[in-house]
Design a protein around this motif. Structure first.
Motif, PDB file in Angstrom:
ATOM      1  N   ALA A   1      -0.310   8.423   4.935  1.00  0.00           N
ATOM      2  CA  ALA A   1      -0.794   7.491   5.965  1.00  0.00           C
ATOM      3  C   ALA A   1      -1.164   6.152   5.350  1.00  0.00           C
ATOM      4  O   ALA A   1      -0.847   5.086   5.910  1.00  0.00           O
ATOM      5  CB  ALA A   1      -1.997   8.095   6.680  1.00  0.00           C
ATOM      6  N   ILE A   2      -1.809   6.176   4.179  1.00  0.00           N
ATOM      7  CA  ILE A   2      -2.182   4.929   3.507  1.00  0.00           C
ATOM      8  C   ILE A   2      -0.952   4.253   2.911  1.00  0.00           C
ATOM      9  O   ILE A   2      -0.839   3.025   2.912  1.00  0.00           O
ATOM     10  CB  ILE A   2      -3.245   5.191   2.424  1.00  0.00           C
ATOM     11  N   VAL A   3      -0.031   5.038   2.400  1.00  0.00           N
ATOM     12  CA  VAL A   3       1.227   4.465   1.897  1.00  0.00           C
ATOM     13  C   VAL A   3       1.930   3.685   3.003  1.00  0.00           C
ATOM     14  O   VAL A   3       2.440   2.577   2.789  1.00  0.00           O
ATOM     15  CB  VAL A   3       2.147   5.581   1.354  1.00  0.00           C
ATOM     16  N   LYS A   4       1.933   4.244   4.202  1.00  0.00           N
ATOM     17  CA  LYS A   4       2.558   3.569   5.343  1.00  0.00           C
ATOM     18  C   LYS A   4       1.843   2.253   5.649  1.00  0.00           C
ATOM     19  O   LYS A   4       2.486   1.223   5.901  1.00  0.00           O
ATOM     20  CB  LYS A   4       2.526   4.488   6.563  1.00  0.00           C
ATOM     21  N   LYS A   5       0.515   2.268   5.609  1.00  0.00           N
ATOM     22  CA  LYS A   5      -0.241   1.041   5.868  1.00  0.00           C
ATOM     23  C   LYS A   5       0.069  -0.027   4.816  1.00  0.00           C
ATOM     24  O   LYS A   5       0.166  -1.214   5.130  1.00  0.00           O
ATOM     25  CB  LYS A   5      -1.739   1.339   5.885  1.00  0.00           C
ATOM     26  N   ALA A   6       0.194   0.400   3.575  1.00  0.00           N
ATOM     27  CA  ALA A   6       0.514  -0.544   2.509  1.00  0.00           C
ATOM     28  C   ALA A   6       1.882  -1.174   2.726  1.00  0.00           C
ATOM     29  O   ALA A   6       2.067  -2.383   2.533  1.00  0.00           O
ATOM     30  CB  ALA A   6       0.456   0.166   1.158  1.00  0.00           C
ATOM     31  N   LYS A   7       2.854  -0.366   3.138  1.00  0.00           N
ATOM     32  CA  LYS A   7       4.193  -0.896   3.410  1.00  0.00           C
ATOM     33  C   LYS A   7       4.160  -1.897   4.554  1.00  0.00           C
ATOM     34  O   LYS A   7       4.825  -2.945   4.518  1.00  0.00           O
ATOM     35  CB  LYS A   7       5.151   0.257   3.742  1.00  0.00           C
TER      36      LYS A   7
ATOM     37  N   LYS B   1       2.759  -5.182   3.308  1.00  0.00           N
ATOM     38  CA  LYS B   1       3.734  -5.937   2.514  1.00  0.00           C
ATOM     39  C   LYS B   1       4.708  -6.677   3.416  1.00  0.00           C
ATOM     40  O   LYS B   1       5.082  -7.833   3.143  1.00  0.00           O
ATOM     41  CB  LYS B   1       4.494  -4.989   1.584  1.00  0.00           C
ATOM     42  N   ALA B   2       5.119  -6.009   4.485  1.00  0.00           N
ATOM     43  CA  ALA B   2       6.042  -6.643   5.427  1.00  0.00           C
ATOM     44  C   ALA B   2       5.369  -7.797   6.164  1.00  0.00           C
ATOM     45  O   ALA B   2       6.016  -8.813   6.474  1.00  0.00           O
ATOM     46  CB  ALA B   2       6.555  -5.612   6.424  1.00  0.00           C
ATOM     47  N   ALA B   3       4.069  -7.677   6.415  1.00  0.00           N
ATOM     48  CA  ALA B   3       3.352  -8.680   7.211  1.00  0.00           C
ATOM     49  C   ALA B   3       2.940  -9.901   6.390  1.00  0.00           C
ATOM     50  O   ALA B   3       3.078 -11.036   6.842  1.00  0.00           O
ATOM     51  CB  ALA B   3       2.125  -8.048   7.859  1.00  0.00           C
ATOM     52  N   VAL B   4       2.414  -9.671   5.172  1.00  0.00           N
ATOM     53  CA  VAL B   4       1.855 -10.794   4.406  1.00  0.00           C
ATOM     54  C   VAL B   4       2.598 -11.062   3.097  1.00  0.00           C
ATOM     55  O   VAL B   4       2.290 -12.038   2.407  1.00  0.00           O
ATOM     56  CB  VAL B   4       0.356 -10.558   4.110  1.00  0.00           C
ATOM     57  N   GLY B   5       3.534 -10.206   2.744  1.00  0.00           N
ATOM     58  CA  GLY B   5       4.273 -10.380   1.505  1.00  0.00           C
ATOM     59  C   GLY B   5       3.764  -9.460   0.412  1.00  0.00           C
ATOM     60  O   GLY B   5       2.555  -9.288   0.256  1.00  0.00           O
ATOM     61  N   ALA B   6       4.693  -8.872  -0.328  1.00  0.00           N
ATOM     62  CA  ALA B   6       4.335  -7.882  -1.340  1.00  0.00           C
ATOM     63  C   ALA B   6       3.436  -8.456  -2.423  1.00  0.00           C
ATOM     64  O   ALA B   6       2.590  -7.747  -2.983  1.00  0.00           O
ATOM     65  CB  ALA B   6       5.597  -7.300  -1.973  1.00  0.00           C
TER      66      ALA B   6
ATOM     67  N   VAL C   1      -0.290  -7.978  -1.785  1.00  0.00           N
ATOM     68  CA  VAL C   1      -0.761  -6.609  -1.553  1.00  0.00           C
ATOM     69  C   VAL C   1      -0.853  -5.856  -2.876  1.00  0.00           C
ATOM     70  O   VAL C   1       0.065  -5.909  -3.705  1.00  0.00           O
ATOM     71  CB  VAL C   1       0.187  -5.856  -0.593  1.00  0.00           C
ATOM     72  N   VAL C   2      -1.972  -5.176  -3.070  1.00  0.00           N
ATOM     73  CA  VAL C   2      -2.126  -4.259  -4.209  1.00  0.00           C
ATOM     74  C   VAL C   2      -1.936  -2.848  -3.664  1.00  0.00           C
ATOM     75  O   VAL C   2      -2.787  -2.328  -2.947  1.00  0.00           O
ATOM     76  CB  VAL C   2      -3.508  -4.398  -4.869  1.00  0.00           C
ATOM     77  N   ASP C   3      -0.823  -2.247  -4.005  1.00  0.00           N
ATOM     78  CA  ASP C   3      -0.512  -0.902  -3.524  1.00  0.00           C
ATOM     79  C   ASP C   3      -0.756   0.084  -4.656  1.00  0.00           C
ATOM     80  O   ASP C   3       0.123   0.363  -5.472  1.00  0.00           O
ATOM     81  CB  ASP C   3       0.929  -0.832  -3.039  1.00  0.00           C
TER      82      ASP C   3
ATOM     83  N   ILE D   1      -6.001  -4.210  -0.448  1.00  0.00           N
ATOM     84  CA  ILE D   1      -6.030  -3.332  -1.615  1.00  0.00           C
ATOM     85  C   ILE D   1      -5.955  -1.903  -1.090  1.00  0.00           C
ATOM     86  O   ILE D   1      -6.887  -1.436  -0.422  1.00  0.00           O
ATOM     87  CB  ILE D   1      -7.304  -3.533  -2.453  1.00  0.00           C
ATOM     88  N   TYR D   2      -4.866  -1.225  -1.382  1.00  0.00           N
ATOM     89  CA  TYR D   2      -4.624   0.095  -0.817  1.00  0.00           C
ATOM     90  C   TYR D   2      -4.763   1.152  -1.914  1.00  0.00           C
ATOM     91  O   TYR D   2      -4.085   1.108  -2.945  1.00  0.00           O
ATOM     92  CB  TYR D   2      -3.252   0.147  -0.164  1.00  0.00           C
TER      93      TYR D   2
END
Length: 411
Positions: free
Chosen positions: A19-25, A28-33, A36-38, A375-376
């Protein structure tokens, strides 16, 4: 009306990691990779943000004949060459002289699962570390086992005192002990017991064994990423001090060692003081393997044997480069955490560092605040797991200070 067995946990599974992996993805799509700290992914990633698949592993795998890939394994307990090589890879370097056998399993998970299901009877209790891989508990509940947990740490070392207390409590209720110790490179804290700590553990198991049979399940999923690799197996020699009433099962995983998470290849290594003791467990595990998964991928077993023998030099050179990278990443995070006062559980080596948050309510709030700052991470009991295995060096830099500032804002 229910169509499943009566004594089973029917609560829907909540896989918080995915579920958190999905939020991180999505972030990344919304604000740029780059923003994002995944730190969610429990697999080894390179500096470019792509999962690592060792060339020394998958090039030979690609050259395996399609007929070999299609064929059943030589036996439902695994190919003989694979079983021997697993023992030689893990136990032989320690110099252990215990009686032994090896059962091939679908990943290290298969080795853990078969142990929980075949060692204890329904209603009995398995002893787990309180900070641990969540699937241990899931497996236990699916087998209708109870769970007792021991505190993992006493200050900066393994909490043998807590383990002793919990074992004694369980011994008052049942006539067998099954204890899980995930070591070395513990998931999720990155702790590894010293050889001296293992000697103390074995001495205690022998003391318990004067009253009840004792089974130690040693999960070594991350052993091949130990920072002192030449000595990473030394502790297994302490198992030679087992009494006749203590039995060891080592859960080995090719997933981490060979970056082959999807090939589902592992093993249960059985260790006892006598051939008779080993054979007694082996018979039950053989039947359980046949009745549960029937076969482990033939080509995956053959590839492990080839990679760790004929392709040994290329494999070790490639893996060593990533172990050094993993150490560089963890050194950055832990040294910066020390500098800013971000508390984490004792870390020595491995894929993960876990920020210490003893209050789970605070942990939950903290986790949400981290995600607000893109930060995920993954929540574990009493902490926040940071997967340095999947973070680039650049993403590791400054992360501890950011996390400390966010924590300070909610305390």
């Amino acid at each position: 009306m229910s169509f499943v067995k009566e004594k089973v946990n029917t609560t829907p599974i909540e896989d918080t990691v995915f579920a958190i992996v999905k939020k991180a993805k999505e972030a990344k799509a919304a604000v740029g990779a780059e923003k994002v700290v995944d730190a969610t992914i429990g697999s080894l990633y390179n500096e470019e943000g792509t999962i690592v698949a060792f060339e020394s592993v998958f090039t030979p795998y690609d050259h395996i004949a399609k007929e070999t890939k299609a064929a059943y394994a030589g036996s439902f307990v695994g190919n003989d060459s694979y079983r021997q090589q697993v023992y030689d890879w893990i136990v032989k370097p320690s110099g252990s002289t215990l009686a032994h056998s090896v059962i091939a399993t679908p990943g290290g998970t298969g080795a853990v699962a078969i142990t929980l299901s075949e060692i204890l009877d329904e209603g009995e209790t398995v002893i787990l570390p309180e900070i641990a891989w969540g699937s241990y508990k899931l497996m236990a509940t699916m087998d209708n086992l109870n769970v007792a947990t021991y505190a993992l740490f006493e200050e900066d070392h393994f909490n043998l005192t807590s383990l002793k207390q919990v074992c004694r409590q369980v011994m008052e209720k049942q006539q067998k002990l099954l204890i899980v110790i995930n070591d070395p490179c513990h998931n999720p804290t990155g702790y590894s017991l010293s050889k001296e700590e293992w000697q103390e553990v074995v001495a205690f198991l022998n003391a318990c064994a004067k009253e009840v049979p004792v089974v130690l399940l040693n999960d070594i999923a991350y052993i091949d990423y130990a920072y002192d690799l030449p000595h990473s197996r030394d502790y297994i020699k302490t198992f030679d001090e087992f009494s006749d009433n203590v039995f060891g099962i080592i859960a080995f995983s090719c997933s981490k060692s060979l970056t082959s998470y999807g090939l589902r290849c592992g093993a249960a290594i059985l260790l006892g003081k006598s051939e008779e003791a080993v054979r007694g467990v082996e018979i039950v595990f053989e039947k359980a393997a046949r009745a549960t998964w029937s076969n482990v991928p033939n080509a995956a077993m053959d590839n492990f044997t080839f990679v760790t023998t004929e392709n040994y030099d290329a494999y070790m050179k490639e893996k060593d480069g990533y172990v050094k990278l993993l150490k560089q990443r963890s050194d950055i995070f832990t040294s910066e955490a020390d500098a800013c006062g971000l508390a984490y559980y004792p870390y020595k080596e491995g894929f993960f560092v876990t920020v210490a948050i003893p209050d789970n309510k605070v942990r939950d709030s903290y986790h949400e605040k981290l995600m607000e700052q893109h930060i995920y991470t993954v929540k574990v009991n009493k902490g926040i797991r940071v997967a340095v295995c999947s973070l680039s060096v650049a993403k590791c830099k400054g992360l501890a200070k950011r996390m400390k500032d966010i924590l300070d804002s909610i305390e």
